[in-house]
Design a protein around this motif. Sequence first.
Motif, mmCIF file in Angstrom:
data_model
loop_
_atom_site.group_PDB
_atom_site.id
_atom_site.type_symbol
_atom_site.label_atom_id
_atom_site.label_comp_id
_atom_site.label_asym_id
_atom_site.label_seq_id
_atom_site.Cartn_x
_atom_site.Cartn_y
_atom_site.Cartn_z
ATOM 1 N N GLY A 54 1.148 -1.264 0.461
ATOM 2 C CA GLY A 54 -0.532 0.172 -0.150
ATOM 3 C C GLY A 54 1.182 1.386 -0.474
ATOM 4 N N VAL A 55 0.398 2.543 -0.753
ATOM 5 C CA VAL A 55 0.907 3.248 -0.817
ATOM 6 C C VAL A 55 0.093 5.066 -0.017
ATOM 7 C CG1 VAL A 55 2.424 2.757 -2.736
ATOM 8 C CG2 VAL A 55 0.650 3.846 -3.343
ATOM 9 N N ASP A 56 0.763 5.675 0.758
ATOM 10 C CA ASP A 56 0.066 6.666 0.892
ATOM 11 C C ASP A 56 -1.073 7.886 -0.381
ATOM 12 O OD1 ASP A 56 0.532 6.708 3.556
ATOM 13 O OD2 ASP A 56 2.434 8.075 3.582
ATOM 14 N N ARG A 57 -1.020 7.620 -1.299
ATOM 15 C CA ARG A 57 -1.304 8.283 -2.282
ATOM 16 C C ARG A 57 -0.509 7.397 -3.532
ATOM 17 N NH1 ARG A 57 1.189 12.285 -5.357
ATOM 18 N NH2 ARG A 57 -1.038 13.386 -5.832
ATOM 19 N N LEU A 58 -2.411 7.735 -4.720
ATOM 20 C CA LEU A 58 -2.107 7.721 -6.320
ATOM 21 C C LEU A 58 -1.856 8.614 -7.270
ATOM 22 C CD1 LEU A 58 -3.965 4.385 -6.984
ATOM 23 C CD2 LEU A 58 -1.608 4.388 -6.182
ATOM 24 N N HIS A 59 -1.290 9.066 -7.793
ATOM 25 C CA HIS A 59 -1.594 10.095 -9.166
ATOM 26 C C HIS A 59 -1.646 9.735 -10.191
ATOM 27 C CE1 HIS A 59 1.868 7.952 -10.977
ATOM 28 N NE2 HIS A 59 2.812 8.002 -10.336
ATOM 29 N N GLY A 60 -1.607 10.839 -11.298
ATOM 30 C CA GLY A 60 -2.475 10.649 -12.543
ATOM 31 C C GLY A 60 -1.781 9.774 -13.507
ATOM 32 N N ALA A 61 -2.495 9.824 -14.542
ATOM 33 C CA ALA A 61 -1.733 8.732 -15.805
ATOM 34 C C ALA A 61 -2.862 8.966 -16.537
ATOM 35 C CB ALA A 61 -1.488 7.053 -14.984
ATOM 36 N N THR A 62 -2.540 8.100 -18.130
ATOM 37 C CA THR A 62 -2.465 7.514 -18.861
ATOM 38 C C THR A 62 -2.361 6.773 -19.452
ATOM 39 O OG1 THR A 62 -2.066 9.650 -19.630
ATOM 40 C CG2 THR A 62 -2.772 8.402 -21.661
ATOM 41 N N HIS A 63 -3.516 5.988 -19.669
ATOM 42 C CA HIS A 63 -3.740 4.187 -19.933
ATOM 43 C C HIS A 63 -4.549 3.411 -21.077
ATOM 44 C CE1 HIS A 63 -2.753 -0.297 -19.255
ATOM 45 N NE2 HIS A 63 -4.373 0.002 -19.217
ATOM 46 N N PRO A 64 -3.389 3.139 -22.040
ATOM 47 C CA PRO A 64 -4.428 2.681 -22.858
ATOM 48 C C PRO A 64 -4.792 1.076 -23.158
ATOM 49 C CG PRO A 64 -1.895 1.264 -23.201
ATOM 50 C CD PRO A 64 -2.038 2.239 -21.663
ATOM 51 N N VAL A 65 -6.421 1.084 -22.723
ATOM 52 C CA VAL A 65 -7.236 -0.281 -22.595
ATOM 53 C C VAL A 65 -6.770 -1.530 -23.620
ATOM 54 C CG1 VAL A 65 -9.676 -1.184 -22.320
ATOM 55 C CG2 VAL A 65 -9.400 1.460 -22.165
ATOM 56 N N VAL A 66 -6.264 -2.213 -23.246
ATOM 57 C CA VAL A 66 -5.902 -3.655 -24.120
ATOM 58 C C VAL A 66 -6.966 -4.027 -24.696
ATOM 59 C CG1 VAL A 66 -7.051 -5.465 -21.632
ATOM 60 C CG2 VAL A 66 -5.143 -5.819 -23.476
ATOM 61 N N ALA A 67 -6.945 -4.439 -25.684
ATOM 62 C CA ALA A 67 -8.108 -5.110 -27.122
ATOM 63 C C ALA A 67 -8.675 -6.405 -26.532
ATOM 64 C CB ALA A 67 -7.235 -5.820 -27.873
ATOM 65 N N ASP A 68 -9.829 -6.217 -26.895
ATOM 66 C CA ASP A 68 -10.581 -6.766 -25.961
ATOM 67 C C ASP A 68 -10.592 -8.238 -26.704
ATOM 68 O OD1 ASP A 68 -13.618 -8.061 -25.800
ATOM 69 O OD2 ASP A 68 -14.399 -6.188 -25.378
ATOM 70 N N ARG A 69 -10.610 -9.434 -25.898
ATOM 71 C CA ARG A 69 -10.512 -11.075 -26.541
ATOM 72 C C ARG A 69 -11.951 -11.745 -26.575
ATOM 73 N NH1 ARG A 69 -10.351 -14.392 -21.378
ATOM 74 N NH2 ARG A 69 -11.087 -12.370 -19.591
ATOM 75 N N ILE A 70 -12.918 -10.327 -25.904
ATOM 76 C CA ILE A 70 -13.736 -11.325 -26.150
ATOM 77 C C ILE A 70 -14.709 -11.017 -27.907
ATOM 78 C CG2 ILE A 70 -16.898 -11.672 -25.609
ATOM 79 C CD1 ILE A 70 -13.889 -13.252 -23.870
#
Length: 422
Positions: free
Chosen positions: A221-237
């Motif tokens: 565990g950490v005290d706080r999380l910061h911002g980010a940019t993340h690409p969503v994985v491809a939809d396997r279904i």
Amino acid sequence: MDSILVRGNGPLKGQIPIAGAKNACLTLMPATLLSEEPLTLTNAPRLSDIATMTQLLQSLGAEVAGLQQGQVLAMSSHGITNHTADYDIVRKMRASILVLGPLLARDGHAVVSLPGGCAIGARPVDLHQRAMEALGAEIELKDGYLHARAPGGRLRGAVIDFPLVSVGATENALMAATLARGTTVIKNAAREPEIVDLAQCLRAMGAQIDGEGTSTITIQGVDRLHGATHPVVADRIELGTYMLVPAICGGEVECIGGRMELVGAFAEKLDAAGVSVTETERGLKVSRRGDRVRAVDVVTEPFPGFPTDLQAQMMALLCTAEGTSVLEERIFENRFMHAPELTRMGANIEVHGGTATVHGVAKLKGARVMATDLRASVSLILAALAAEGETVVSRVYHLDRGYEKVEEKLRACGAQIERVRA
Ligand code: UD1
């Protein structure tokens, strides 16, 4: 209510772009609640379930903006004003339960409506509740709502040992543990690619996580999380669904953005049935080797096993196979509602409890059928593409929860498919 009209017209050929994964996006979105800084998701799918999650997060005070026609979700949770996930939203979509862990971890309290039953079975949330309790939360059920509180305002790290594998409960536990005091070990964790994607996003936000993709995940565990940019994985279904198009109709389809490691067990079954899957620079190319596929037996299991979310679509294929296939559904108790609808199209299926025996027929025939849930609805479209004559699939709002631009993607391969607006 809209319906979809399909005229079966033989082999289909073309390229189909695979969208970001609905199920990954539905857990990445609540992760915004863990930080006061912005979280931006790219490659988001444009689906009604995503709109529902947007509505839920906004009801809590988060800002969610869909940019670039909804493919980018810019979110910010600096001002959370409400900690209650209301029944009216939760009943529409079970994934709403995924705000429980983040809200509790961030502010030490949350109230979330119980989702109730759904078409494919009872689907309780006891494992989510137990995971939060293991992290120190006190939970009370009042008026259909789970009232959760972390004593002292913060969760504490713990060992969470799940008695059965649950994707959603693993996601809730993982998100909650990122801000808990101390170390959390999740045992018997789900290993789905969506969990790996979530862990990668949380890590980009500053979380300390090890072991995602295995059945033991450790979180410091950490005290706080910061911002980010993340690409969503491809939809396997979505990928698996479109891989079935040339399998059932003949022809050849290249699924752009598809990757073998997302669909390993499924691709093995396709191969055994007589369908070739090859990796290309841009994705996966799929074609049927003979005129008809061969029967294969299928058992649904948690990842890396055969996914329950592709069982209905696989059944559509096996309805047209040479020989008899046995499909065993081990994840959800009531997930064969598509069987009577496929029977209306000439399929020969016997269902006994969690097992369906499918005697392949040479040809399916068009009929009026009804979608009963998300994956069932697309299985009827697959069957219709291979059937003789015209099929009308009604209640397609189920389809819009999980498949973006389905008619457009299939038409690009030569299918005769159109939406009839009510
Ligand atoms: C997720 C997927 C869904 C997929 C399912 C299984 C999302 C938004 N949805 O759903 O598309 O079909 O994984 O791969 O990601 N269970 C309990 N108690 C709980 C939670 C689950 O008994 O608290 C049972 C369920 O009834 C089911 C099994 O565990 O029999 C697995 O369900 P789970 O993995 O939790 O599915 P979801 O996360 O709801």
